[in-house]
Design a protein around this motif. Structure first.
Motif, mmCIF file in Angstrom:
data_model
loop_
_atom_site.group_PDB
_atom_site.id
_atom_site.type_symbol
_atom_site.label_atom_id
_atom_site.label_comp_id
_atom_site.label_asym_id
_atom_site.label_seq_id
_atom_site.Cartn_x
_atom_site.Cartn_y
_atom_site.Cartn_z
ATOM 1 N N GLN A 282 0.824 -1.200 0.000
ATOM 2 C CA GLN A 282 0.000 0.000 0.000
ATOM 3 C C GLN A 282 0.865 1.261 0.000
ATOM 4 O OE1 GLN A 282 -4.015 1.690 2.092
ATOM 5 N NE2 GLN A 282 -2.676 0.519 3.414
ATOM 6 N N ASP A 283 0.388 2.239 -0.737
ATOM 7 C CA ASP A 283 0.985 3.571 -0.722
ATOM 8 C C ASP A 283 0.182 4.413 0.267
ATOM 9 O OD1 ASP A 283 2.223 5.957 -1.230
ATOM 10 O OD2 ASP A 283 1.360 6.230 -3.228
ATOM 11 N N TYR B 131 5.614 -1.124 -7.025
ATOM 12 C CA TYR B 131 4.443 -0.273 -7.239
ATOM 13 C C TYR B 131 3.475 -0.467 -6.091
ATOM 14 C CZ TYR B 131 0.938 2.399 -9.702
ATOM 15 O OH TYR B 131 0.041 3.374 -10.039
ATOM 16 N N ARG B 132 3.193 0.607 -5.371
ATOM 17 C CA ARG B 132 2.294 0.553 -4.223
ATOM 18 C C ARG B 132 0.972 1.239 -4.568
ATOM 19 N NH1 ARG B 132 7.613 1.348 -1.711
ATOM 20 N NH2 ARG B 132 8.031 -0.496 -0.428
ATOM 21 N N ARG C 58 -8.130 4.576 -3.240
ATOM 22 C CA ARG C 58 -8.753 5.413 -4.256
ATOM 23 C C ARG C 58 -8.269 5.020 -5.653
ATOM 24 N NH1 ARG C 58 -12.947 7.417 -6.412
ATOM 25 N NH2 ARG C 58 -12.705 9.451 -7.423
ATOM 26 N N GLU C 59 -7.003 4.689 -5.772
ATOM 27 C CA GLU C 59 -6.468 4.315 -7.077
ATOM 28 C C GLU C 59 -7.115 3.039 -7.591
ATOM 29 O OE1 GLU C 59 -2.226 3.531 -9.336
ATOM 30 O OE2 GLU C 59 -2.313 3.514 -7.150
ATOM 31 N N VAL C 60 -7.309 2.062 -6.714
ATOM 32 C CA VAL C 60 -7.975 0.829 -7.128
ATOM 33 C C VAL C 60 -9.386 1.132 -7.598
ATOM 34 C CG1 VAL C 60 -8.847 -1.419 -6.345
ATOM 35 C CG2 VAL C 60 -6.573 -0.643 -5.628
ATOM 36 N N GLU C 61 -10.115 1.943 -6.848
ATOM 37 C CA GLU C 61 -11.499 2.272 -7.215
ATOM 38 C C GLU C 61 -11.565 2.995 -8.555
ATOM 39 O OE1 GLU C 61 -13.291 2.741 -2.667
ATOM 40 O OE2 GLU C 61 -12.499 4.488 -3.734
ATOM 41 N N GLN D 91 -3.362 2.364 7.307
ATOM 42 C CA GLN D 91 -2.239 2.799 6.483
ATOM 43 C C GLN D 91 -1.184 1.710 6.309
ATOM 44 O OE1 GLN D 91 -0.593 6.766 6.916
ATOM 45 N NE2 GLN D 91 -2.211 7.307 8.364
ATOM 46 N N GLY D 92 -1.490 0.500 6.716
ATOM 47 C CA GLY D 92 -0.513 -0.581 6.707
ATOM 48 C C GLY D 92 0.140 -0.829 5.365
ATOM 49 N N ASN D 93 1.350 -1.374 5.409
ATOM 50 C CA ASN D 93 2.082 -1.618 4.166
ATOM 51 C C ASN D 93 1.475 -2.756 3.347
ATOM 52 O OD1 ASN D 93 2.941 -3.335 6.296
ATOM 53 N ND2 ASN D 93 4.848 -3.801 5.237
ATOM 54 N N ILE D 94 0.840 -3.712 4.003
ATOM 55 C CA ILE D 94 0.200 -4.815 3.292
ATOM 56 C C ILE D 94 -1.232 -4.429 2.940
ATOM 57 C CG2 ILE D 94 -0.471 -7.244 3.393
ATOM 58 C CD1 ILE D 94 2.571 -6.664 3.271
ATOM 59 N N PHE D 95 -1.596 -4.675 1.701
ATOM 60 C CA PHE D 95 -2.829 -4.134 1.149
ATOM 61 C C PHE D 95 -3.526 -5.197 0.307
ATOM 62 C CE2 PHE D 95 -4.646 -1.243 -2.290
ATOM 63 C CZ PHE D 95 -5.686 -0.760 -1.512
ATOM 64 N N GLY D 96 -4.659 -5.685 0.799
ATOM 65 C CA GLY D 96 -5.432 -6.659 0.043
ATOM 66 C C GLY D 96 -6.733 -6.053 -0.434
ATOM 67 N N PHE D 97 -7.128 -6.391 -1.658
ATOM 68 C CA PHE D 97 -8.431 -5.913 -2.135
ATOM 69 C C PHE D 97 -9.129 -7.005 -2.926
ATOM 70 C CE2 PHE D 97 -5.145 -4.281 -5.014
ATOM 71 C CZ PHE D 97 -5.592 -4.635 -6.284
ATOM 72 N N THR D 98 -10.452 -7.041 -2.748
ATOM 73 C CA THR D 98 -11.313 -7.998 -3.443
ATOM 74 C C THR D 98 -12.304 -7.217 -4.284
ATOM 75 O OG1 THR D 98 -11.147 -9.546 -1.584
ATOM 76 C CG2 THR D 98 -12.919 -9.926 -3.183
#
Length: 261
Positions: free
Chosen positions: A117-118, A159-160, A164-167, A229-236
């Motif tokens: 995550q950024d 690349y982090r 908002r970028e994913v959306e 704000q964690g560095n690990i970022f999961g999205f479904t």
């Protein structure tokens, strides 16, 4: 080395199973697949799984049985798989948005990705050299010939992503529909191998056991006060819950395959 979100990856998939979004008999394509991914699917009892990797026999994947395919240009048809999942692979792509598009295009129900995550805290950490911007260790593991961008010997930029970028990216892929996205983030300052020289300096020279204790305490503290704000970022990406935009009077004519009612 980019931080690993292995635990988050399996947690997301288990949660989807628990909510019956994912069924063990659903078809699953695992992009960027390696030995780790095969182990996760076995533990979860998934029965219809296809593994794909640009360099399946490389030291970074070690899964020679996986199919070889370019993540930026998949040959599978739209909606070929119920679920398309990928762990820590998009940041190895020279065109990560295009690779995510291919995952989205091929999936019928969900896309699951775990990346870095950024966030404001991560950007501060980068300025002080506490996290790296390029993955040199992965290329070193590959003998200088693989493990980098697009499977080459050139260290990839990490690349982090932001929520908002994913959306915005998904809205660009499929503008005729609203597509819900579920997010999960956490802090996971990595193993001794993943620490930058700057991070090792901050943690001191008390040896690996002492650093491990400090890293554990750091993770606990960060997750307690700034988990989002964690560095690990999961999205479904929930294509199964997508709906036509309210301003479209009829079903979109240009859209990716949907789950039958």
């Amino acid at each position: 080395m980019a931080e690993s979100g292995a635990g988050t990856y399996e947690e997301i998939l288990q949660d989807l199973l628990d909510r019956r979004v994912l069924d063990r008999d659903h078809s699953v394509l695992v992009q960027f697949a390696g030995e780790f991914d095969r182990g996760v699917t076995v533990r979860l009892g998934l029965r219809d799984v296809t593994f794909v990797n640009l360099e399946p026999a490389s030291v970074s994947s070690r899964l020679p049985s996986a199919l070889r395919a370019d993540a930026h240009r998949m040959t599978a048809e739209d909606g070929s798989y119920d679920h398309v999942i990928g762990h820590a692979g998009l940041h190895h792509c020279s065109r990560p948005h295009q690779a995510l598009y291919e995952m989205y295009r091929i999936a019928r129900r969900t896309v699951v990705a775990v990346e870095n995550q950024d966030s404001p805290l991560m950007r501060v950490a980068g300025r002080f050299g506490l996290v790296g911007s390029y993955e040199h260790d992965a290329v070193a593991d590959g003998g200088g010939t693989t493990g980098g961008v697009d499977g080459t010997g050139v260290p990839n930029h990490v690349y982090r992503w932001t929520r908002r970028e994913v959306e915005k990216t998904i809205a660009s892929f499929d503008p005729g529909r609203t597509v819900p996205v579920e997010f999960r983030s956490r802090w996971l300052i990595g193993t001794d191998r993943a620490l930058t020289p700057g991070m090792r300096s901050v943690l001191g020279g008390g040896g690996a056991p002492a650093r491990a204790r400090l890293v554990k305490g750091l993770n606990l503290g960060l997750n307690g006060v700034a988990r989002r704000q964690g560095n690990i970022f999961g999205f479904t990406i929930r294509k199964d819950l997508s709906r036509p935009q309210t301003w479209i009077p009829v079903e979109p004519t240009v859209t990716v395959a949907e789950v039958p009612a």
